[in-house]
Design an enzyme around this catalytic site. Sequence first.
Site, PDB file in Angstrom:
ATOM      1  N   GLY A  68       0.796  -1.225   0.000  1.00 35.94           N
ATOM      2  CA  GLY A  68       0.000   0.000   0.000  1.00 35.94           C
ATOM      3  C   GLY A  68       0.822   1.266   0.000  1.00 35.94           C
ATOM      4  N   ALA A  69       1.899   1.299  -0.774  1.00 31.97           N
ATOM      5  CA  ALA A  69       2.802   2.450  -0.738  1.00 31.97           C
ATOM      6  C   ALA A  69       2.583   3.439  -1.867  1.00 31.97           C
ATOM      7  CB  ALA A  69       4.250   1.968  -0.764  1.00 31.97           C
ATOM      8  N   SER A  70       1.446   3.369  -2.519  1.00 27.95           N
ATOM      9  CA  SER A  70       1.208   4.291  -3.631  1.00 27.95           C
ATOM     10  C   SER A  70       0.786   5.675  -3.163  1.00 27.95           C
ATOM     11  CB  SER A  70       0.141   3.728  -4.585  1.00 27.95           C
ATOM     12  OG  SER A  70      -1.079   3.504  -3.909  1.00 27.95           O
ATOM     13  N   ARG A  71       0.398   5.788  -1.892  1.00 28.33           N
ATOM     14  CA  ARG A  71      -0.018   7.094  -1.357  1.00 28.33           C
ATOM     15  C   ARG A  71       0.021   7.049   0.172  1.00 28.33           C
ATOM     16  NH1 ARG A  71      -5.013   4.759  -3.220  1.00 28.33           N
ATOM     17  NH2 ARG A  71      -4.767   5.856  -5.189  1.00 28.33           N
ATOM     18  N   GLY A  72      -0.246   8.188   0.795  1.00 27.46           N
ATOM     19  CA  GLY A  72      -0.437   8.240   2.243  1.00 27.46           C
ATOM     20  C   GLY A  72       0.782   7.885   3.072  1.00 27.46           C
ATOM     21  N   ILE A  73       0.528   7.198   4.185  1.00 32.68           N
ATOM     22  CA  ILE A  73       1.587   6.853   5.129  1.00 32.68           C
ATOM     23  C   ILE A  73       2.609   5.919   4.489  1.00 32.68           C
ATOM     24  CG2 ILE A  73       2.082   5.602   7.267  1.00 32.68           C
ATOM     25  CD1 ILE A  73      -0.552   6.741   8.384  1.00 32.68           C
ATOM     26  N   TYR A 104     -13.832  -3.550  12.308  1.00 34.61           N
ATOM     27  CA  TYR A 104     -12.573  -2.852  12.034  1.00 34.61           C
ATOM     28  C   TYR A 104     -11.550  -3.121  13.132  1.00 34.61           C
ATOM     29  CZ  TYR A 104      -9.233   0.984  11.413  1.00 34.61           C
ATOM     30  OH  TYR A 104      -8.087   1.727  11.258  1.00 34.61           O
ATOM     31  N   LYS A 164      -2.375  -2.134  -5.468  1.00 37.60           N
ATOM     32  CA  LYS A 164      -3.267  -2.431  -6.588  1.00 37.60           C
ATOM     33  C   LYS A 164      -3.379  -1.286  -7.583  1.00 37.60           C
ATOM     34  CE  LYS A 164      -7.096  -3.387  -4.583  1.00 37.60           C
ATOM     35  NZ  LYS A 164      -8.524  -3.783  -4.578  1.00 37.60           N
TER      36      LYS A 164
END
Length: 288
Positions: free
Chosen positions: A13-18, A164, A38
Amino acid sequence: MTGLSDKTLFISGASRGIGLAIALRAAADGANVAIAAKTDTPHPKLPGTIYTAAEQIEAAGGKALPIVCDIREEDQVEAAVKQTAEHFGGIDICVNNASAISLTGTLDTPMKRYDLMNEINARGTYLVSQKCIPYLKKAENPHVLMLSPPLDMKPKWFGPHVAYSIAKYGMSLCVLGMAEEFAEDGIAFNALWPRTGIATAAINLIGGEEMMAHCRKPEIVADAAHLVLTRDSRTFTGRFCIDDVLLHEHGVTDFDQYAVDASQDLWPDFFVPDDVPPPPGSMNNRLD
């Protein structure tokens, strides 16, 4: 260790954000970063793809490998990890950042959403860690970092959004168990969690500029992650860290630098234990 030069990071999940912020902080040291996510085409509401992230990482001084990968799929994760190790000559660090969220109660959480959160958060973290471990065993100072909370088992953290909470605490249970399981291999497993809301594109989508103004920038988490990932993996493991506490322990006193708007009250994040107070002066009485 003082830096991550030539170290190879596999970040989900490194395409944006943290996730991207952590990647950019490592890139500033000259690290290699595999961006496993993704998003290979622009999202209609969220900026950034694995390719734009790769461009930023290269510009920051690192080397990037963008990989399309759905961490719910075992064959995709196995292939992505193998590709990373072959491309860079190994893997030193695994960062489990990818996460799904739905702050809904039991009656308002469709099972499809429950499954999504648990498949990405708990199962995805377990899967990505599992596939990276054989390569991490060969690394000099191997680390696995989960972006997940301390295991503070208070009812207030579960009542409003059971599904969650189960999914996020599942990530933290991986830290608890794997730190023990792989201690003799010298692989560190730690968790990092922000004290406050973090200003990401997803937060902006939910609450707009108003919510963003009460958050800190992703760089606070990235700087804290850098501290974790440069510690001795054999002695710094099984920890559940809060970003500002860790930074304060390493001499940081100016936390206004991380505020989106230093004049606004900071909104606290979920799951921060009551017995972990903010560092003296760090909040300037702005945490409500």
